[in-house]
Each structure stands twice: as structure tokens, then as C-alpha cells.
Design an enzyme around this catalytic site. Structure first.
Site, PDB file in Angstrom:
ATOM      1  N   THR A   2       0.836  -1.191   0.000  1.00 61.41           N
ATOM      2  CA  THR A   2       0.000   0.000   0.000  1.00 61.41           C
ATOM      3  C   THR A   2       0.877   1.249   0.000  1.00 61.41           C
ATOM      4  O   THR A   2       2.099   1.164  -0.049  1.00 61.41           O
ATOM      5  CB  THR A   2      -0.906  -0.017   1.237  1.00 61.41           C
ATOM      6  OG1 THR A   2      -1.829   1.057   1.167  1.00 61.41           O
ATOM      7  CG2 THR A   2      -0.087   0.102   2.503  1.00 61.41           C
TER       8      THR A   2
ATOM      9  N   SER B 130       4.017   1.554  -2.587  1.00 63.76           N
ATOM     10  CA  SER B 130       3.960   1.558  -4.045  1.00 63.76           C
ATOM     11  C   SER B 130       3.864   2.961  -4.626  1.00 63.76           C
ATOM     12  O   SER B 130       4.478   3.270  -5.640  1.00 63.76           O
ATOM     13  CB  SER B 130       2.762   0.722  -4.517  1.00 63.76           C
ATOM     14  OG  SER B 130       2.872  -0.612  -4.080  1.00 63.76           O
TER      15      SER B 130
ATOM     16  N   LYS C 129      -3.536  -0.536   7.605  1.00 65.05           N
ATOM     17  CA  LYS C 129      -2.089  -0.567   7.771  1.00 65.05           C
ATOM     18  C   LYS C 129      -1.552   0.672   8.460  1.00 65.05           C
ATOM     19  O   LYS C 129      -0.380   1.013   8.337  1.00 65.05           O
ATOM     20  CB  LYS C 129      -1.416  -0.760   6.413  1.00 65.05           C
ATOM     21  CG  LYS C 129      -1.705  -2.131   5.811  1.00 65.05           C
ATOM     22  CD  LYS C 129      -0.789  -2.444   4.654  1.00 65.05           C
ATOM     23  CE  LYS C 129      -1.010  -3.857   4.161  1.00 65.05           C
ATOM     24  NZ  LYS C 129      -0.076  -4.209   3.070  1.00 65.05           N
TER      25      LYS C 129
ATOM     26  N   GLY D  65       2.683   3.318  10.425  1.00 66.39           N
ATOM     27  CA  GLY D  65       2.109   2.886   9.155  1.00 66.39           C
ATOM     28  C   GLY D  65       3.096   1.978   8.464  1.00 66.39           C
ATOM     29  O   GLY D  65       4.293   2.266   8.434  1.00 66.39           O
TER      30      GLY D  65
END
Length: 258
Positions: A65, A191, A97, A112
Site C-alpha cells: 500500500t 507503491s 495498515k 504505518g
């Protein structure tokens, strides 16, 4: 190169007296042999690349993520999207997350994480253990985590990264031993980290925007550009104005707030 080496070897072999009988057939033999070797090399090369891509870790690649942290004024925010992608298929749109760890008040930490889910949870547990050993010392805890991450035989195979913040510090911890802080209060991983951090750095110069507004707008831009990032945002923040810290998760579509 292979064909040239074969030609050189065959020419040396032809120079011997015993090879004079087959000299007429040599060009055809060399051409046929070189073609077979090149075809064999190509076949094995294809098999090699296929074997790499079909390994258990890559055939079930879980794209991470996007996590973004923005520190501005009297608050620090950590926000992440919820998309989990297996190869090119979205398997879960609302993974959480971003979470609060490390206790209450001055010891509160927001973390995170991006990467493989099991690896992320393992690292979060290790970070919590370090925070228990060094309460209120986020930098010391992250450095110890990074040291263990590099030195432990089990942990060095974990594929994830963590952004951890408290009221004083924002840090990014990676599996290569890095513990990074940011001069402008912006950290990103995952990402879409490049899109999110670039957008946040562009928005940070607008004086009327809060840290939360910058984080939301930046994540919306990242989600519009990165196919592994969606707009199911989870956000936690710490207020630096007083001792009360806001830690409620928010999964609403960011477009509703704009």
C-alpha cells in the site's frame, strides 16, 4: 560470440592432419552445431527467467500500500490506503495498515507499514517490544529495530517498511538498515510513495492547508496515478497542541471532504 568461438575451435581442429577427411562437411557441421547451441541457450534462458518469475515469492507478489506522513503546525498525520494486490488482482480494498501503538500521552506512537502483511505485523510487534524497553524514545527504539532487522537471520528476510511518528519525531525504517527522518516533515513509503511525497511537498507551501488536508489531497493524487493504491484511506493523527491525541481511524472516501 558462441558462434565465433565454435568457428575458432573448429578451424584449429581442421588444421590437424586427421581432420582433412571431413573438411568438406565442416561448414555445415559448424553452422548446425552453432544453431543448436544458440537454440539451447535460448531455451535454458527462457526456462531460467520462468523459474525466477514462478518462484513462490514472486508468483504471489503482494504489492504494498502507500503510506504518507505529514507534520505541520500543531499536528502530525499518518495516512494510508487499504488496497492489497496479488499480482494484478485486488484481493482486499480496505486493509488497515496504520495503527496506534506505544501507549498513551507522550508515549503514543502512530505506525504505518507497507509490504507483505505477515512481515509488517512481525515488525510492528518488534517495534512495540522496543518501545516497551525504551519508553518515550522512538529514535532509540527504531535504531534497535533496524539493527535487529539486519543482524537477525529470520528478520533479514522480512520485506516491509515502517513509518513511525510521535509528537516529536517522524522516522522511516527500512530493511536495509536505514532509519531516516525528514527535514520538511514529509515521509512516504510503499507503491505510490513517489507520487504521494511529491504532491505533499508541492502542497506544503500553501499556508492555509493543515497537515490532514495536505495528507488527504496528496493521497488522492497518489491513488489516481498508482494502480496499487486506492482511496479507502485510514488516518491517525497526534495533536501537538495539548496532551490529547486523536487516534480514530477514518475510512471514508477522501473526495467527500473536498
Amino acid at each position: 560470440i558462441i558462434k565465433k568461438s565454435i568457428m575458432l575451435s573448429m578451424s584449429r581442429w581442421m588444421s590437424r592432419p586427421s581432420a582433412s577427411v571431413v573438411r568438406r562437411q565442416t561448414p555445415h557441421v559448424v553452422t548446425s552445431l552453432a544453431s543448436r547451441l544458440l537454440a539451447t541457450k535460448g531455451m535454458y534462458g527462457a526456462q531460467s527467467s520462468t523459474s525466477v518469475s514462478s518462484s513462490p515469492s514472486s508468483s504471489t507478489t503482494m504489492h504494498s500500500t502507500t503510506i504518507l506522513s505529514v507534520r505541520r503546525g500543531d499536528e502530525v498525520v499518518v495516512i494510508g490506503d487499504g488496497q492489497v494486490t496479488k499480482n494484478y488482482v485486488v484481493v482486499k480494498p480496505s486493509a488497515q495498515k496504520v495503527r496506534v501503538i506505544g501507549g498513551e500521552g507522550d508515549h503514543q506512537v502512530i505506525a504505518g507499514f507497507a509490504g507483505a502483511t505477515a512481515d509488517c505485523f512481525t515488525l510492528i510487534e518488534r517495534l512495540e517490544a522496543q518501545l516497551s524497553e525504551y519508553p518515550g524514545q522512538l529514535t532509540r527504539a527504531c535504531v534497535e529495530l533496524a539493527k535487529n532487522w539486519r543482524m537477525d537471520k529470520y528478520m533479514r528476510n522480512l520485506e516491509a517498511s515502517i513509518i513511525a511518528v510521535n509528537k516529536d519525531t517522524s522516522l522511516l525504517v527500512t530493511g536495509v538498515g536505514d532509519v531516516l527522518s525528514s527535514e520538511d516533515g514529509i515521509l512516504a513509503t510503499g507503491s505510490g510513495e513517489d507520487y504521494a511525497s511529491a504532491a505533499a511537498r508541492a502542497l506544503i507551501d500553501i499556508p492555509d492547508l493543515t497537515a490532514e488536508e495536505i495528507a488527504r489531497k496528496s493521497m488522492k493524487i497518489a491513488a489516481s496515478m498508482c494502480v496499487f493504491t486506492n482511496e479507502n484511506f485510514i488516518m491517525h493523527k497526534i495533536s501537538l497542541k495539548d496532551d490529547d491525541s486523536a487516534g480514530a481511524g477514518d475510512t471514508e472516501d477522501a473526495t467527500k471532504d473536498d
